[in-house]
Design a protein around this motif. Structure first.
Motif, PDB file in Angstrom:
ATOM      1  N   LYS A  81       0.826  -1.213   0.000  1.00 15.40           N
ATOM      2  CA  LYS A  81       0.000   0.000   0.000  1.00 15.40           C
ATOM      3  C   LYS A  81       0.855   1.255   0.000  1.00 15.40           C
ATOM      4  CE  LYS A  81      -3.468   2.722   2.363  1.00 15.40           C
ATOM      5  NZ  LYS A  81      -4.302   2.940   3.556  1.00 15.40           N
ATOM      6  N   ALA A  82       1.870   1.267   0.856  1.00 15.17           N
ATOM      7  CA  ALA A  82       2.722   2.455   0.952  1.00 15.17           C
ATOM      8  C   ALA A  82       3.420   2.730  -0.372  1.00 15.17           C
ATOM      9  CB  ALA A  82       3.738   2.273   2.070  1.00 15.17           C
ATOM     10  N   ASP A  83       3.894   1.669  -1.026  1.00 16.16           N
ATOM     11  CA  ASP A  83       4.570   1.833  -2.315  1.00 16.16           C
ATOM     12  C   ASP A  83       3.616   2.368  -3.375  1.00 16.16           C
ATOM     13  OD1 ASP A  83       6.868   0.854  -1.171  1.00 16.16           O
ATOM     14  OD2 ASP A  83       6.512  -1.206  -1.813  1.00 16.16           O
ATOM     15  N   SER A  84       2.374   1.869  -3.365  1.00 13.04           N
ATOM     16  CA  SER A  84       1.394   2.272  -4.368  1.00 13.04           C
ATOM     17  C   SER A  84       1.002   3.740  -4.217  1.00 13.04           C
ATOM     18  CB  SER A  84       0.133   1.401  -4.253  1.00 13.04           C
ATOM     19  OG  SER A  84       0.451   0.041  -4.440  1.00 13.04           O
ATOM     20  N   ALA A  85       0.926   4.192  -2.981  1.00 12.65           N
ATOM     21  CA  ALA A  85       0.453   5.561  -2.729  1.00 12.65           C
ATOM     22  C   ALA A  85       1.590   6.562  -2.532  1.00 12.65           C
ATOM     23  CB  ALA A  85      -0.447   5.570  -1.504  1.00 12.65           C
ATOM     24  N   ALA A 131      -9.560  19.514  -8.572  1.00 11.25           N
ATOM     25  CA  ALA A 131     -10.318  18.814  -9.614  1.00 11.25           C
ATOM     26  C   ALA A 131      -9.437  17.802 -10.341  1.00 11.25           C
ATOM     27  CB  ALA A 131     -10.908  19.812 -10.603  1.00 11.25           C
ATOM     28  N   SER A 132      -8.175  18.181 -10.535  1.00 10.87           N
ATOM     29  CA  SER A 132      -7.267  17.300 -11.283  1.00 10.87           C
ATOM     30  C   SER A 132      -6.885  16.041 -10.512  1.00 10.87           C
ATOM     31  CB  SER A 132      -5.998  18.068 -11.680  1.00 10.87           C
ATOM     32  OG  SER A 132      -5.173  18.303 -10.538  1.00 10.87           O
ATOM     33  N   VAL A 133      -6.970  16.103  -9.159  1.00 13.90           N
ATOM     34  CA  VAL A 133      -6.581  14.942  -8.348  1.00 13.90           C
ATOM     35  C   VAL A 133      -7.781  14.300  -7.653  1.00 13.90           C
ATOM     36  CG1 VAL A 133      -4.238  15.783  -7.956  1.00 13.90           C
ATOM     37  CG2 VAL A 133      -6.053  16.386  -6.331  1.00 13.90           C
ATOM     38  N   SER A 134      -8.973  14.700  -8.069  1.00 16.87           N
ATOM     39  CA  SER A 134     -10.176  14.164  -7.413  1.00 16.87           C
ATOM     40  C   SER A 134     -10.265  12.644  -7.569  1.00 16.87           C
ATOM     41  CB  SER A 134     -11.434  14.831  -7.974  1.00 16.87           C
ATOM     42  OG  SER A 134     -11.549  14.574  -9.367  1.00 16.87           O
ATOM     43  N   LYS A 135      -9.850  12.138  -8.736  1.00 14.45           N
ATOM     44  CA  LYS A 135      -9.896  10.695  -8.955  1.00 14.45           C
ATOM     45  C   LYS A 135      -8.920   9.976  -8.029  1.00 14.45           C
ATOM     46  CE  LYS A 135      -9.671   7.125 -12.516  1.00 14.45           C
ATOM     47  NZ  LYS A 135      -9.492   6.828 -13.972  1.00 14.45           N
ATOM     48  N   ILE A 139     -10.076   7.268  -5.188  1.00 11.78           N
ATOM     49  CA  ILE A 139      -9.542   5.902  -5.136  1.00 11.78           C
ATOM     50  C   ILE A 139      -8.961   5.607  -3.754  1.00 11.78           C
ATOM     51  CG2 ILE A 139      -7.753   4.351  -6.030  1.00 11.78           C
ATOM     52  CD1 ILE A 139      -8.139   5.690  -8.758  1.00 11.78           C
ATOM     53  N   LEU A 140      -8.238   6.576  -3.194  1.00 16.85           N
ATOM     54  CA  LEU A 140      -7.661   6.392  -1.863  1.00 16.85           C
ATOM     55  C   LEU A 140      -8.751   6.209  -0.816  1.00 16.85           C
ATOM     56  CD1 LEU A 140      -4.736   8.991  -1.872  1.00 16.85           C
ATOM     57  CD2 LEU A 140      -4.527   6.497  -1.756  1.00 16.85           C
ATOM     58  N   THR A 141      -9.823   6.968  -0.935  1.00 21.43           N
ATOM     59  CA  THR A 141     -10.945   6.826  -0.007  1.00 21.43           C
ATOM     60  C   THR A 141     -11.578   5.445  -0.128  1.00 21.43           C
ATOM     61  OG1 THR A 141     -11.427   9.200  -0.077  1.00 21.43           O
ATOM     62  CG2 THR A 141     -13.201   7.742   0.661  1.00 21.43           C
ATOM     63  N   GLU A 142     -11.739   4.992  -1.372  1.00 22.50           N
ATOM     64  CA  GLU A 142     -12.313   3.667  -1.606  1.00 22.50           C
ATOM     65  C   GLU A 142     -11.397   2.570  -1.072  1.00 22.50           C
ATOM     66  OE1 GLU A 142     -14.268   1.018  -5.258  1.00 22.50           O
ATOM     67  OE2 GLU A 142     -13.349   2.966  -5.662  1.00 22.50           O
ATOM     68  N   ILE A 143     -10.091   2.772  -1.228  1.00 20.72           N
ATOM     69  CA  ILE A 143      -9.123   1.806  -0.689  1.00 20.72           C
ATOM     70  C   ILE A 143      -9.276   1.700   0.822  1.00 20.72           C
ATOM     71  CG2 ILE A 143      -6.669   1.439  -0.204  1.00 20.72           C
ATOM     72  CD1 ILE A 143      -6.090   2.509  -3.033  1.00 20.72           C
ATOM     73  N   ASP A 144      -9.327   2.856   1.495  1.00 19.56           N
ATOM     74  CA  ASP A 144      -9.449   2.853   2.956  1.00 19.56           C
ATOM     75  C   ASP A 144     -10.746   2.186   3.405  1.00 19.56           C
ATOM     76  OD1 ASP A 144      -7.034   4.135   3.232  1.00 19.56           O
ATOM     77  OD2 ASP A 144      -7.895   6.141   3.350  1.00 19.56           O
ATOM     78  N   THR A 145     -11.847   2.483   2.699  1.00 22.52           N
ATOM     79  CA  THR A 145     -13.135   1.879   3.048  1.00 22.52           C
ATOM     80  C   THR A 145     -13.104   0.372   2.880  1.00 22.52           C
ATOM     81  OG1 THR A 145     -14.337   3.889   2.401  1.00 22.52           O
ATOM     82  CG2 THR A 145     -15.602   1.843   2.526  1.00 22.52           C
ATOM     83  N   ASN A 146     -12.560  -0.065   1.752  1.00 24.11           N
ATOM     84  CA  ASN A 146     -12.496  -1.507   1.479  1.00 24.11           C
ATOM     85  C   ASN A 146     -11.518  -2.232   2.402  1.00 24.11           C
ATOM     86  OD1 ASN A 146     -14.400  -1.267  -0.526  1.00 24.11           O
ATOM     87  ND2 ASN A 146     -12.928  -1.179  -2.196  1.00 24.11           N
ATOM     88  N   LYS A 147     -10.455  -1.518   2.805  1.00 23.56           N
ATOM     89  CA  LYS A 147      -9.509  -2.120   3.748  1.00 23.56           C
ATOM     90  C   LYS A 147     -10.175  -2.356   5.105  1.00 23.56           C
ATOM     91  CE  LYS A 147      -5.284  -2.009   3.973  1.00 23.56           C
ATOM     92  NZ  LYS A 147      -4.211  -3.024   4.079  1.00 23.56           N
ATOM     93  N   ILE A 148     -11.027  -1.420   5.503  1.00 23.69           N
ATOM     94  CA  ILE A 148     -11.759  -1.582   6.764  1.00 23.69           C
ATOM     95  C   ILE A 148     -12.680  -2.793   6.679  1.00 23.69           C
ATOM     96  CG2 ILE A 148     -13.538  -0.568   8.250  1.00 23.69           C
ATOM     97  CD1 ILE A 148     -12.304   2.173   7.613  1.00 23.69           C
TER      98      ILE A 148
END
Length: 200
Positions: A81-85, A131-135, A139-148
């Protein structure tokens, strides 16, 4: 003074009887290592408390192919995860710091009209960046939610698998009540005899 040797002998016989009853119980060879009485594992060890549920699950996960696969997947996710982000985290921190510094510099502009123009320019740039980094952030928010959720599911699996082992252990290894009943009988006999001596 009344002799107390008979009372002592009764108590000694009770102890021997309980030990014999315990030794006569047939041990179950299918007891998991974590639940064996004389193994090296202790719930309260010199290192402190050791989680019995975790120990049981660890033993299961070492033998079950499905659990082995799951644990490997989770281990890879935790390591990567750390490497990806990392790249985006650094990039976003640099941009966030810049806009914070820009706002601090705005307050140094004495002319209110010029300050307002500059502030609008900074705000517009910040909105464009967000706006340019909203995606990325989505994705990071979705990662955190799915990790939980993944962690919750992992815990459920640990509990259910370890509990199945414990329930099997309970059914096949529950001691007989006979040693307790035998000891109770001896205690009652000793109590009755002691009572008779006390009343003389």
């Amino acid at each position: 003074m009344k002799p107390v040797i008979p009372l002592f002998m009764l108590l000694l016989m009770s102890l021997v009887s309980c030990q014999n009853n315990r030794s006569n119980q047939q041990p179950n060879n299918n007891v998991p290592e974590a639940l064996e009485e004389n193994n090296s594992y202790e719930i309260l060890s010199k290192r402190g408390y050791e989680d019995l549920l975790e120990k049981l699950y660890k033993d299961l996960a070492a033998k079950d192919s499905d659990l082995i696969k799951l644990e490997k997947m989770i281990a890879v996710l935790n390591e990567s995860k750390a490497d990806s982000a990392e790249a985006f985290t650094y990039f976003n921190e640099r941009n966030t710091t810049f806009y914070q510094d820009a706002r601090a510099h705005l307050n140094q502009i004495a002319d209110s009209s010029l300050r307002e123009i500059a502030e609008q320019s900074v705000q517009a740039s910040l909105q464009k960046y967000n706006a340019s980094v909203s995606k990325h952030k989505s994705i990071l928010t979705e990662i955190d939610t799915n990790k939980i959720t993944l962690n919750d599911l992992h815990l459920m699996i640990k509990i259910s698998r370890a509990m199945a082992v414990m329930e099997k252990y309970q059914k096949s290894n529950k001691p007989s009540t006979k040693p307790l009943e035998g000891y109770l009988q001896k205690v009652n006999e000793a109590k009755k005899y002691a009572d008779s001596l006390a009343r003389k």
